[in-house]
Design a protein around this motif. Structure first.
Motif, mmCIF file in Angstrom:
data_model
loop_
_atom_site.group_PDB
_atom_site.id
_atom_site.type_symbol
_atom_site.label_atom_id
_atom_site.label_comp_id
_atom_site.label_asym_id
_atom_site.label_seq_id
_atom_site.Cartn_x
_atom_site.Cartn_y
_atom_site.Cartn_z
ATOM 1 N N UNK A 42 -17.222 6.187 -13.370
ATOM 2 C CA UNK A 42 -18.138 6.478 -12.263
ATOM 3 C C UNK A 42 -17.305 6.894 -11.052
ATOM 4 N N UNK A 43 -17.242 8.204 -10.799
ATOM 5 C CA UNK A 43 -16.357 8.707 -9.751
ATOM 6 C C UNK A 43 -16.899 8.418 -8.355
ATOM 7 N N UNK A 44 -18.228 8.228 -8.226
ATOM 8 C CA UNK A 44 -18.791 7.965 -6.900
ATOM 9 C C UNK A 44 -18.475 6.571 -6.381
ATOM 10 N N UNK A 45 -17.973 5.714 -7.217
ATOM 11 C CA UNK A 45 -17.625 4.353 -6.804
ATOM 12 C C UNK A 45 -16.145 4.086 -7.041
ATOM 13 N N UNK A 46 -15.320 5.140 -7.041
ATOM 14 C CA UNK A 46 -13.892 5.007 -7.341
ATOM 15 C C UNK A 46 -13.091 5.854 -6.364
ATOM 16 N N UNK A 47 -11.801 5.551 -6.292
ATOM 17 C CA UNK A 47 -10.864 6.402 -5.553
ATOM 18 C C UNK A 47 -9.471 6.201 -6.124
ATOM 19 N N UNK A 48 -8.661 7.239 -6.031
ATOM 20 C CA UNK A 48 -7.272 7.187 -6.459
ATOM 21 C C UNK A 48 -6.561 8.413 -5.912
ATOM 22 N N UNK A 49 -5.244 8.350 -5.842
ATOM 23 C CA UNK A 49 -4.450 9.484 -5.395
ATOM 24 C C UNK A 49 -4.118 10.409 -6.547
ATOM 25 N N UNK A 50 -3.561 11.591 -6.292
ATOM 26 C CA UNK A 50 -3.271 12.122 -4.948
ATOM 27 C C UNK A 50 -4.513 12.706 -4.288
ATOM 28 N N UNK A 51 -4.389 13.096 -3.036
ATOM 29 C CA UNK A 51 -5.509 13.630 -2.262
ATOM 30 C C UNK A 51 -6.636 12.605 -2.194
ATOM 31 N N UNK A 52 -6.256 11.358 -1.912
ATOM 32 C CA UNK A 52 -7.239 10.285 -1.853
ATOM 33 C C UNK A 52 -8.150 10.445 -0.647
ATOM 34 N N UNK A 53 -7.571 10.791 0.491
ATOM 35 C CA UNK A 53 -8.344 10.938 1.718
ATOM 36 C C UNK A 53 -8.497 12.413 2.075
ATOM 37 N N UNK A 54 -9.537 12.703 2.873
ATOM 38 C CA UNK A 54 -9.781 14.062 3.313
ATOM 39 C C UNK A 54 -9.034 14.342 4.613
ATOM 40 N N UNK A 55 -9.177 15.572 5.106
ATOM 41 C CA UNK A 55 -8.428 15.970 6.307
ATOM 42 C C UNK A 55 -8.827 15.160 7.536
ATOM 43 N N UNK A 70 -6.357 4.970 5.516
ATOM 44 C CA UNK A 70 -6.303 5.804 4.302
ATOM 45 C C UNK A 70 -5.208 6.867 4.420
ATOM 46 N N UNK A 71 -4.592 7.189 3.304
ATOM 47 C CA UNK A 71 -3.598 8.262 3.225
ATOM 48 C C UNK A 71 -3.819 9.019 1.931
ATOM 49 N N UNK A 72 -2.914 9.944 1.629
ATOM 50 C CA UNK A 72 -3.101 10.802 0.453
ATOM 51 C C UNK A 72 -2.940 10.044 -0.853
ATOM 52 N N UNK A 73 -2.084 9.013 -0.893
ATOM 53 C CA UNK A 73 -1.772 8.326 -2.138
ATOM 54 C C UNK A 73 -2.299 6.903 -2.210
ATOM 55 N N UNK A 74 -2.712 6.312 -1.102
ATOM 56 C CA UNK A 74 -3.120 4.916 -1.111
ATOM 57 C C UNK A 74 -3.950 4.620 0.134
#
Length: 509
Positions: A42-55, A70-74
């Motif tokens: 379920x991608x709507x309830x998950x997160x992971x790097x790279x590009x974890x956060x938006x601009x 938040x950052x790109x990897x963690x």
């Protein structure tokens, strides 16, 4: 007697067969009962790097509060500063009957002890800020706590605790929640060489926690932590991760949070369309239709403005299998062409150097011939003559190698010309490649033969450089002895002078 023994053996054999058959049936029934559930990410309830956060610093489908970064990897839930709180929560509610969450995190700090810890939540409401590991107290749902500070002084930390709450319970900070814990295990998760991984599974009203201790890079090296049976949690809720620091501080970094929906074997997983509300479905369908209409209008306008332009067939946009094979053949030919050119340049350099050596040696022979009489024989002149002959033979061999390289280059050029002209003639291409391979093998044999001849050439061994005459010594033995005696006398005089100075200084104290 024999008949009775035979009957006994027959009965024992039948008993063994029936026993093994029963064991096989039991094993088959157990394997069917232990069939794993179906997992869906379920991608709507998950997160992971790279590009974890938006601009803009936000996390898709998640919100963050407090000191979370938040950052790109963690996601750094809390930095290693005192009295920090942070959390991340899902924007939408989760309404799964069974689920499995995989958390990857690091807890690192400079001190021997850390504080306070990290928590994973499943609650009916978002606990954005509060005193329980950075989240609100009196929650309704489940909390899995990774407690790193020993508040009660019983030396039972770092620990992992499972605490349930119905919204009326106040967390027991003084006893580290041990009086309210439904399950616990002692695991040191601070300052490990690899990230810690926790697998939290809620399946058939049973909560199971597995831990990867972070000592190996193997992602599936889990060990059992705790299990809570007959656990009731809200039917729908929010997932969250929070952390807090106190007088001591650690970096609490979450690298990934992956959620999977579990479906029991034999049941059909729910479709994705059934999870989208009807209002959102109608909204998306209307947007799609508007976009399709605008696209059709733009196509008509383009056709009116450019009536002679016809659309390319879709097959021409992709590369066929034959085109790909021909392209790979040409790329290989170009690579061989470049390699042979490089070898040709190196051979040209060697030829120039050998010609220079031959010219120098020829001048030396001519000088020797003028200085030495016609009736006299000189061994050095004979050695130089043998060296010249060896060098001339080397030049001939190198010229032959260069000519073979030129022939290989011409053949490759002709193959490339034929391929660019039509792309056919596979047999001739293969034949050219075989010729090139044979020429390269001949070059390799000639080079090896040339190296062996140069190594085994006795003329090279006979020619030796003149020995350097011994360098006369700059210091004789007499001068060295006088120098040592003078240095010794001066050293003793300095010692006596220093002792007198120290004795004179002591008179004033």
């Amino acid at each position: 007697m024999a008949v009775s023994n035979a009957l006994v053996l027959l009965l024992s054999f039948l008993t063994a067969v029936i026993f093994h058959r029963c064991l096989a049936d039991v094993a088959a029934g157990g394997s069917a009962a232990e069939e794993p559930p179906h997992r869906r990410f379920e991608y709507k309830y998950s997160f992971k790097g790279p590009h974890l956060s938006q601009s803009d610093g936000s996390i898709p489908f998640w919100i963050h509060s407090g000191n979370a970064i938040p950052s790109a990897d963690q996601v750094r839930i809390t930095p290693s500063l005192r009295s920090q709180r942070g959390s991340v929560w899902t924007k939408n509610k989760v309404s799964f009957e069974h689920w499995e969450a995989e958390l990857t995190f690091r807890v690192s700090g400079r001190g021997r002890m850390g504080a306070d810890g990290l928590a994973v939540w499943f609650t009916s409401e978002q606990g954005l800020d509060g005193p329980v590991y950075g989240a609100a107290d009196r929650w309704n749902g489940l909390g899995v706590f990774f407690d790193s500070f020993d508040n009660d002084g019983k030396k039972n930390n770092p620990a992992i605790l499972v605490v349930g709450n119905n919204g009326n319970l106040v967390y027991d900070h003084q006893n580290d929640g041990t009086t309210q814990a439904l399950g616990t295990c002692l695991r040191d998760f601070r300052n490990k060489p690899y990230p810690i991984r926790a697998k939290i599974t809620y399946y058939r009203k049973t909560l199971t926690i597995l831990i990867n201790n972070g000592f190996t890079p193997d992602k599936e090296d889990y060990e059992f932590c705790t299990k809570v049976e007959n656990m009731i949690i809200p039917a729908d809720g929010f997932f969250g991760i929070s952390a807090a620091t106190g007088g001591l501080a650690d970096d609490h970094d979450v690298l990934s949070f992956l959620l999977f929906r579990l479906t029991e074997p034999g049941q059909q997983p729910p479709s994705v369309d059934s999870e989208i509300p009807k209002e959102e479905k109608d909204k998306y369908q209307e947007e799609f239709q508007n976009f399709q209409q605008e696209l059709d209008k733009k196509k008509e306008e383009f056709q009116k403005e450019h009536p002679n332009v016809q659309g390319e067939p879709i097959d021409d946009l992709y590369e066929s299998v034959n085109d790909r094979e021909i392209r790979q053949v040409f790329e290989g030919q170009n690579q061989i062409h470049l390699e042979i050119k490089q070898l040709n340049r190196q051979l040209a350099m060697i030829l120039d150097e050998q010609r220079r050596y031959v010219s120098v040696i020829t001048e030396e022979i001519s000088k020797k011939g003028t200085s030495v009489g016609s009736g006299q024989t000189d061994s050095a002149t004979q050695q130089l003559s043998s060296v010249v002959s060896t060098q001339q033979e080397l030049l001939r061999n190198l010229n032959e190698l260069r000519n073979s390289f030129h022939e290989s280059l011409k053949q490759i050029g002709s193959v490339q010309h034929q391929g660019n002209a039509g792309g056919a003639g596979a047999y001739e291409t293969i034949q050219h490649f075989n010729d090139i391979k044979e020429n390269l093998h001949m070059v390799k044999r000639d080079v090896e033969h040339l190296v062996q001849r140069n190594v085994q050439n006795p003329a090279d061994k006979a020619v030796k450089c003149p020995e350097i005459p011994p360098i006369p010594s700059c210091l004789s033995t007499v001068h060295f002895t006088i120098f040592v005696v003078i240095q010794t006398v001066l050293f003793f005089c300095y010692i006596m002078y220093k002792s007198q100075q120290e004795a004179a200084a002591k008179k004033f104290f």
